[in-house]
Scaffold this motif. Structure first.
Motif, short mmCIF file in Angstrom:
data_model
loop_
_atom_site.label_atom_id
_atom_site.label_comp_id
_atom_site.label_asym_id
_atom_site.label_seq_id
_atom_site.Cartn_x
_atom_site.Cartn_y
_atom_site.Cartn_z
N GLU A 146 0.80 -1.14 0.06
CA GLU A 146 -0.13 -0.09 -0.05
C GLU A 146 0.90 1.25 0.08
OE1 GLU A 146 -2.65 0.06 3.24
OE2 GLU A 146 -3.77 -1.81 2.63
N PHE A 147 0.62 2.18 -0.78
CA PHE A 147 0.94 3.49 -0.86
C PHE A 147 0.25 4.75 -0.70
CE2 PHE A 147 3.00 7.10 -3.08
CZ PHE A 147 4.14 7.41 -1.94
N SER A 148 0.32 5.59 0.09
CA SER A 148 -0.61 6.99 0.09
C SER A 148 0.34 8.21 -0.01
CB SER A 148 -1.51 7.11 1.39
OG SER A 148 -2.14 8.05 1.30
N VAL A 149 0.26 9.15 -0.80
CA VAL A 149 0.99 10.28 -0.84
C VAL A 149 0.90 10.82 0.34
CG1 VAL A 149 1.50 12.50 -2.11
CG2 VAL A 149 0.97 10.27 -3.42
N LYS A 150 -0.48 10.94 0.98
CA LYS A 150 -0.70 11.57 2.25
C LYS A 150 -0.03 11.05 3.48
CE LYS A 150 -4.66 13.00 5.07
NZ LYS A 150 -6.25 13.21 5.23
N ASP A 151 0.15 9.64 3.40
CA ASP A 151 0.49 9.07 4.61
C ASP A 151 2.00 8.74 4.61
OD1 ASP A 151 -1.99 9.52 5.81
OD2 ASP A 151 -2.88 7.44 4.86
N ASP A 152 2.29 8.22 3.40
CA ASP A 152 3.72 7.23 3.27
C ASP A 152 4.80 8.40 2.58
OD1 ASP A 152 2.65 4.98 4.21
OD2 ASP A 152 1.61 4.94 2.38
N GLY A 153 4.44 9.69 2.03
CA GLY A 153 5.53 10.30 1.45
C GLY A 153 5.12 10.94 0.18
N SER A 154 6.06 11.43 -0.67
CA SER A 154 5.80 12.07 -1.72
C SER A 154 5.58 11.15 -2.93
CB SER A 154 6.95 12.87 -2.12
OG SER A 154 8.00 12.17 -2.43
N LEU A 155 5.01 11.49 -4.11
CA LEU A 155 4.87 10.51 -5.12
C LEU A 155 6.27 10.19 -5.67
CD1 LEU A 155 3.13 9.31 -7.32
CD2 LEU A 155 3.21 11.66 -8.70
N ALA A 156 7.23 11.13 -5.65
CA ALA A 156 8.59 10.83 -6.20
C ALA A 156 9.29 9.84 -5.28
CB ALA A 156 9.57 11.73 -5.94
N SER A 157 8.97 9.56 -4.04
CA SER A 157 9.65 8.54 -3.20
C SER A 157 8.92 7.25 -3.51
CB SER A 157 9.58 8.92 -1.77
OG SER A 157 7.97 8.79 -1.28
N GLY A 158 7.53 7.23 -3.74
CA GLY A 158 7.01 5.98 -4.08
C GLY A 158 7.50 5.58 -5.52
N MET A 159 7.50 6.19 -6.39
CA MET A 159 7.93 5.71 -7.70
C MET A 159 9.44 5.44 -7.53
SD MET A 159 6.24 8.48 -10.33
CE MET A 159 6.68 7.71 -11.59
N TYR A 160 10.35 5.99 -6.61
CA TYR A 160 11.77 5.69 -6.64
C TYR A 160 11.72 4.50 -6.01
CZ TYR A 160 15.98 5.38 -4.20
OH TYR A 160 17.44 5.03 -3.54
N ASN A 161 11.02 3.90 -5.18
CA ASN A 161 11.03 2.66 -4.30
C ASN A 161 10.56 1.64 -5.54
OD1 ASN A 161 11.02 1.92 -1.26
ND2 ASN A 161 11.01 3.91 -1.69
N GLU A 162 9.46 1.76 -6.13
CA GLU A 162 9.19 0.76 -7.25
C GLU A 162 9.96 0.55 -8.25
OE1 GLU A 162 6.69 -1.69 -6.86
OE2 GLU A 162 6.85 -1.14 -4.70
N PHE A 163 10.60 1.77 -8.73
CA PHE A 163 11.41 1.74 -9.99
C PHE A 163 12.79 0.85 -9.67
CE2 PHE A 163 15.14 3.12 -12.37
CZ PHE A 163 14.49 3.36 -13.71
N PHE A 164 13.58 1.12 -8.69
CA PHE A 164 14.43 0.50 -8.26
C PHE A 164 14.52 -0.83 -7.72
CE2 PHE A 164 16.16 4.73 -8.73
CZ PHE A 164 17.23 4.40 -9.28
N ALA A 165 13.33 -1.24 -7.09
CA ALA A 165 13.14 -2.58 -6.43
C ALA A 165 13.06 -3.48 -7.74
CB ALA A 165 11.63 -2.66 -5.71
N SER A 166 12.17 -2.98 -8.78
CA SER A 166 11.91 -3.80 -9.94
C SER A 166 12.99 -3.76 -10.70
CB SER A 166 10.86 -2.99 -10.67
OG SER A 166 9.69 -3.06 -9.93
N PHE A 167 13.64 -2.73 -10.91
CA PHE A 167 15.00 -2.60 -11.83
C PHE A 167 16.15 -3.61 -11.19
CE2 PHE A 167 19.51 -1.03 -12.16
CZ PHE A 167 19.64 -1.06 -13.42
N PHE A 168 16.37 -3.90 -10.02
CA PHE A 168 17.38 -4.78 -9.42
C PHE A 168 16.63 -6.22 -9.49
CE2 PHE A 168 18.78 -1.01 -6.96
CZ PHE A 168 19.92 -0.98 -7.72
#
Length: 296
Positions: A146-168
């Motif tokens: 789950e991810f919420s911009v309101k509760d978990d941080g900025s959209l950029a941080s969420g995209m960063y997590n999924e991008f690099f997790a998927s990349f590796f």
């Protein structure tokens, strides 16, 4: 889509027992199985069954098994990854992986869509079914990404997590499946190492789960809402766009290293491995062929 899924015993049972299961989506993601006179039914069923197994085998460690022991949870997760792949027939169980394999020419565009549909249906069925099991046997309910911009941080941080997790994750899959060879026990070793990589990435990229799998992000959101897929664009940017782009970046890096094409096009640089270079896995296979030839 005007066909009655209730004629199938499994779907009839699910629709009667699981109130949050949206039959409209079941129809939507079942229809591709019958494209071109059932040509892709095998791929679709592998994804559907494989996804069911993957969720039950890899989401339960730490919840149903090894709740108080990290070692037990990691071990059962590794066993789950191997079992889901072996029993399910080696499915992608991940739209991001399917898109990446299509980009590398490993499957057709149609097969890619069919595999995504099978995986999506597997996720739609698995989460409410797991809840029924949890309630029946008094087990801890499963969680999901789950991810919420309101509760978990900025959209950029969420995209960063999924991008690099998927990349590796994809880089690990390419290396373990196409570049390395562990001899007689190659399958068991590479699947175990894949499970370790997945578990490690879950610990490192924890802001979004991570899902490393658009299907997991969206089917979990559908399950928790009980009504429909999210209408928040941030969800799709994080779990679909970032994840798929991470996989495609890994694919591009692999083409630069090993050669080949990306979406049917050769890249302007590479391969680094060189025209005369071969992977360890390929070299081992060629050596075996030569030995067989000499015996003959």
């Amino acid at each position: 889509l005007n066909f009655d899924l209730s004629i199938h015993p499994m779907f009839s049972f699910l629709s009667s027992k699981i109130s949050v299961l949206p039959l409209l989506y079941m129809k939507l993601f079942t229809a591709p199985a019958f494209i071109d006179n059932w040509k892709y039914f095998g791929a679709w069923s592998n994804e559907f069954i494989g996804t069911l197994l993957m969720i039950f085998f890899t989401f339960t460690p730490g919840k149903w098994i090894g709740e108080k022991s990290i070692a037990v949870a990691w071990t059962t997760h590794a066993i789950g990854v191997i079992a889901a792949d072996k029993i399910g027939g080696g499915p992608h169980v991940n739209p991001m992986v399917s898109v990446t394999m299509w980009s590398l020419g490993k499957c057709s565009y149609t097969e890619c869509l069919v595999r995504i549909a099978g995986a999506m249906l597997g996720g739609i069925v698995a989460f409410p079914l797991a809840l029924q099991v949890s309630n029946t046997f008094g087990l801890t309910p499963l969680g999901g990404p789950e991810f919420s911009v309101k509760d978990d941080g900025s959209l950029a941080s969420g995209m960063y997590n999924e991008f690099f997790a998927s990349f590796f994750l994809l880089l690990a899959i390419f290396a373990l499946n196409w570049e390395l060879n562990f001899g007689k026990y190659h399958y068991w070793i590479k699947q175990t190492l894949t499970a370790i990589v997945i578990r490690y990435l879950i610990q490192v990229f924890s802001v979004t789960g991570p899902a490393m799998n658009p299907m997991l992000g969206s089917t979990w959101a559908l399950f928790t809402s009980g009504k429909g897929f999210p209408d928040d664009f941030a969800h799709f940017f994080v779990y679909w766009n970032a994840s798929v782009y991470g996989g495609l970046m890994a694919a591009a890096c692999y083409v630069v290293y090993a050669g080949g094409t990306l979406f049917g096009q050769k890249l302007p640089f590479g391969p680094i491995k060189g025209a005369g270079g071969v992977s360890q896995a390929t070299a081992t296979t060629e050596t075996k062929k030569k030995k067989v030839t000499k015996k003959e």
